[in-house]
Design an enzyme around this catalytic site. Structure first.
Site, mmCIF file in Angstrom:
data_model
loop_
_atom_site.group_PDB
_atom_site.id
_atom_site.type_symbol
_atom_site.label_atom_id
_atom_site.label_comp_id
_atom_site.label_asym_id
_atom_site.label_seq_id
_atom_site.Cartn_x
_atom_site.Cartn_y
_atom_site.Cartn_z
ATOM 1 N N ARG A 50 0.762 -1.363 -7.871
ATOM 2 C CA ARG A 50 2.139 -1.727 -7.527
ATOM 3 C C ARG A 50 2.364 -3.197 -7.851
ATOM 4 O O ARG A 50 2.327 -4.050 -6.958
ATOM 5 C CB ARG A 50 2.404 -1.452 -6.046
ATOM 6 C CG ARG A 50 2.312 0.020 -5.685
ATOM 7 C CD ARG A 50 2.536 0.231 -4.195
ATOM 8 N NE ARG A 50 2.497 1.646 -3.848
ATOM 9 C CZ ARG A 50 2.650 2.123 -2.608
ATOM 10 N NH1 ARG A 50 2.842 1.278 -1.611
ATOM 11 N NH2 ARG A 50 2.588 3.414 -2.384
ATOM 12 N N ASP A 52 4.008 -6.715 -8.458
ATOM 13 C CA ASP A 52 5.116 -7.364 -7.761
ATOM 14 C C ASP A 52 6.249 -7.701 -8.717
ATOM 15 O O ASP A 52 6.095 -7.647 -9.936
ATOM 16 C CB ASP A 52 4.634 -8.663 -7.100
ATOM 17 C CG ASP A 52 3.597 -8.426 -6.026
ATOM 18 O OD1 ASP A 52 3.666 -7.377 -5.354
ATOM 19 O OD2 ASP A 52 2.717 -9.284 -5.859
ATOM 20 N N ARG A 197 -2.876 -14.022 -7.222
ATOM 21 C CA ARG A 197 -2.029 -15.218 -7.252
ATOM 22 C C ARG A 197 -2.486 -16.249 -6.230
ATOM 23 O O ARG A 197 -2.402 -17.461 -6.482
ATOM 24 C CB ARG A 197 -0.572 -14.815 -7.027
ATOM 25 C CG ARG A 197 -0.009 -13.978 -8.183
ATOM 26 C CD ARG A 197 1.292 -13.278 -7.817
ATOM 27 N NE ARG A 197 2.320 -14.237 -7.465
ATOM 28 C CZ ARG A 197 3.457 -13.888 -6.846
ATOM 29 N NH1 ARG A 197 3.673 -12.611 -6.525
ATOM 30 N NH2 ARG A 197 4.351 -14.805 -6.557
#
Length: 257
Positions: A50, A52, A197
């Site tokens: 999934r 972002d 990240r």
């Protein structure tokens, strides 16, 4: 009924992410719309990851049960004619019965791009995190091994991460430099929300001398997100590859899920 494995590439700039959402266009929505036009009926897909909002992919994987028997070329050339310009199906394969892109995945690899540049780069601004101050790449490389292996990555997940378990295994973490460009490559069994990240943001703090290169083991042990670095921007991140057993075999035949 035929099960298919589709490999997708997309520019994440204009997407709210992979998953269907009411607040904007998603990759899953556009793919299902194209498949519905191709097949003449609704088609539901499962994505391996999934991604972002703003995150790109060159190796996202989707699985589906094909409601119609079509040649493989129809699932690439035919489907691409029905998809928007910022996404494409780059490969279609017949998969084993029951193939599930998410549950059968054995790992994922992401690359986050950083650009060290004193002035902005209009050509790279949507593909890399532009950083004005020089980075100590060797310090970042010294810090990275503390993250390899199996750990609780609570300190490096998003505050709203819904995962029930925070233990993950990082198999590979490399920092490559070519001129002004730095690529942080992370491969793991699975990832928590914003994990890559947050790893990149924390390593950049090391590169700027704001964090000791030897501090990352203690950071993981503390399990406190507020003590880690900032979340690197989404536009520098690319889902490169999702890995499966040979022949896309069901991992439950050999492993406990």
């Amino acid at each position: 009924m035929t099960f298919l494995k589709l490999t997708l590439e997309y520019d994440g700039k204009s997407f709210v992410g992979w998953q269907l959402q009411p607040n904007g266009r998603s990759v899953q929505e556009e793919l299902e719309k194209g498949l519905a036009r191709l097949c003449g009926e609704p088609v539901r897909v499962t994505g391996a990851g999934r991604t972002d909002a703003g995150v790109h992919a060159r190796g996202q994987v989707a699985s589906l049960r094909a409601p119609r028997e079509l040649p493989l070329k129809a699932w690439t050339a035919g489907l691409n004619a029905l998809l928007p310009d910022d996404m494409a199906c780059i490969r279609a394969e017949i998969a084993p019965e029951g193939f599930d892109a998410r549950r059968w995945a054995r790992g994922k690899r992401y690359t986050h791009a950083i650009l060290q540049t004193a002035v902005r780069s209009p050509l790279e601004r949507g593909r890399a995190w532009e950083i004005r101050r020089p980075l100590d790449i060797e310090a970042m490389r010294r810090a990275a091994p503390a993250l390899l292996g199996t750990h609780d990555f609570s300190a490096l997940r998003a505050a709203d991460c819904p995962a029930r378990t925070t233990v993950r295994e990082i198999r590979k973490l490399e920092i490559l430099q070519s001129g002004q460009r730095i690529d942080v490559i992370v491969e793991a069994t699975a990832f928590l929300k914003h994990m890559v990240r947050n790893i990149v943001g924390t390593l950049v703090e090391v590169g700027h001398g704001r964090r000791d290169a030897r501090s990352l083991a203690a950071l993981l042990e503390g399990r406190d997100r507020t003590r880690a670095g900032p979340t690197a921007p989404a536009h520098g991140l690319v889902l490169d590859e999702v890995s499966y057993l040979p022949g896309n075999a069901d991992p439950r035949q050999d492993f406990e899920d």
